[in-house]
Each structure stands twice: as C-alpha cells, then as structure tokens.
Design a protein around this motif. Structure first.
Motif, short mmCIF file in Angstrom:
data_model
loop_
_atom_site.label_atom_id
_atom_site.label_comp_id
_atom_site.label_asym_id
_atom_site.label_seq_id
_atom_site.Cartn_x
_atom_site.Cartn_y
_atom_site.Cartn_z
N LYS A 106 0.83 -1.20 0.00
CA LYS A 106 0.00 0.00 0.00
C LYS A 106 0.87 1.25 0.00
O LYS A 106 0.54 2.25 -0.66
CB LYS A 106 -0.91 -0.02 1.23
CG LYS A 106 -2.02 1.01 1.19
CD LYS A 106 -2.87 0.91 2.44
CE LYS A 106 -4.14 0.19 2.07
NZ LYS A 106 -5.11 0.16 3.16
N THR A 107 1.97 1.22 0.73
CA THR A 107 2.86 2.39 0.81
C THR A 107 3.85 2.43 -0.34
O THR A 107 4.59 3.41 -0.48
CB THR A 107 3.64 2.39 2.14
OG1 THR A 107 4.43 1.22 2.23
CG2 THR A 107 2.70 2.51 3.32
N GLY A 108 3.91 1.34 -1.16
CA GLY A 108 4.82 1.32 -2.30
C GLY A 108 6.22 0.86 -1.94
O GLY A 108 7.12 0.91 -2.77
N GLN A 109 6.43 0.41 -0.74
CA GLN A 109 7.76 -0.05 -0.33
C GLN A 109 8.06 -1.46 -0.81
O GLN A 109 9.20 -1.88 -0.82
CB GLN A 109 7.90 0.02 1.19
CG GLN A 109 7.83 1.42 1.72
CD GLN A 109 7.84 1.45 3.25
OE1 GLN A 109 7.73 0.43 3.90
NE2 GLN A 109 7.98 2.65 3.81
N PRO A 111 7.56 -3.66 -4.12
CA PRO A 111 7.07 -3.68 -5.49
C PRO A 111 6.45 -5.04 -5.82
O PRO A 111 6.88 -6.07 -5.33
CB PRO A 111 8.33 -3.44 -6.32
CG PRO A 111 9.45 -3.87 -5.46
CD PRO A 111 9.01 -3.67 -4.04
#
Length: 157
Positions: A106-109, A111
């Motif tokens: 969700k936070t993009g940390q 991939p």
C-alpha cells in the motif's frame, strides 16, 4: 521245633501283607470323603486364600483401567493443546506476514513482482480472516490449512 529259615518267610509274608493293607487303606481314604471334617476346613481355607488373590487381582485390574483412562485423557489434552498451539502459531505467522506485505504494498515499499501478487495476497488475507475454523472437530480443517499454506508459498516464491 521251628527252624529260623521257616519263620523268616512267614514273617516276610506278613510284612508284605501289612504293607499292602496299609497301601489299600491309604488309597481308599484318599478317594473317599474325609469323615472327620478336617479336609473340608483345609479346602475352605485354600479356597478363601485363592478367593482373596482373585479379588485383589480384579481390584488391581480395575484400578489400572481407571488410572490408564485418566492418563490417556490427560495425554490427549496435552497433545491436542500442543498441536493446536503449533497450528495456530503457523496460521498467525502467515497472517502477520500477509498484513505486513499488504501494508508495504500500500505504501509502495514492496514492489509487485507479478500482477496477480496483490490478488493472491488478498485471497490469503480473506482465507485467514474469514474461512479458518481452528475447531479440531472441523472435518475441513486440514483442507483449509493446506489451502492457506499453498497461497503463502505462491507469495514467497
């Protein structure tokens, strides 16, 4: 006048007769009933001794059965608790990993490697949150746990 040789066979013959008579008397008294009652008391005593032994054996057997049943119940509870704990720990591990991965995605940390990774993660979370019934009487428990494991394996490859 009596010769010593003549008296010896007669004396020996009378000894043989008396031994035979004593043998016959002994055999007939063993086969017959004891009239003085002493044999009856002797048999009653032996019967009571044997009866006590049998009663003690039966009592010990019953005590052993009861103690064994309690021990098996205690062992069953302990093993069930231990196996249930291990299963819950495993499912909790999968759930913790899935929540962490969902937050990182969700936070993009984290991939996405494939397009279906997010979909598989949502399926894993859904399976754990709604469909897992850790009741040991649930006939589908093993199937549900295997399904969760397979989803987790797909995500970790």
């Amino acid at each position: 006048m009596v010769h010593p040789q003549e008296s010896t066979p007669n004396k020996a013959g009378s000894d043989e007769d008396s031994m035979f008579a004593a043998f016959e008397k002994q055999n007939t008294s063993e086969e017959g009933t004891d009239t003085d009652g002493e044999g009856s008391i002797h048999h009653d005593f032996l019967d009571s001794v044997l009866g006590v032994e049998q009663e003690l054996f039966a009592s010990g057997y019953e005590s052993g059965l009861q103690a064994g049943a309690l021990a098996h119940i205690d062992d069953g509870k302990r093993i069930g608790f231990q196996n249930g704990f291990e299963l819950a720990k495993e499912i909790g591990y999968y759930y913790g990993c899935a929540l962490l991965w969902a937050r990182l995605m969700k936070t993009g940390q984290l991939p996405e490697k494939k397009g279906r990774q997010k979909h598989t993660l949502n399926q894993l979370l859904s399976l754990i949150e709604t469909k897992v019934d850790l009741n040991p009487l649930n006939p589908l428990l093993q199937e549900q746990v295997d399904h969760i494991r397979s989803k987790f394996m797909v995500l970790t490859k």
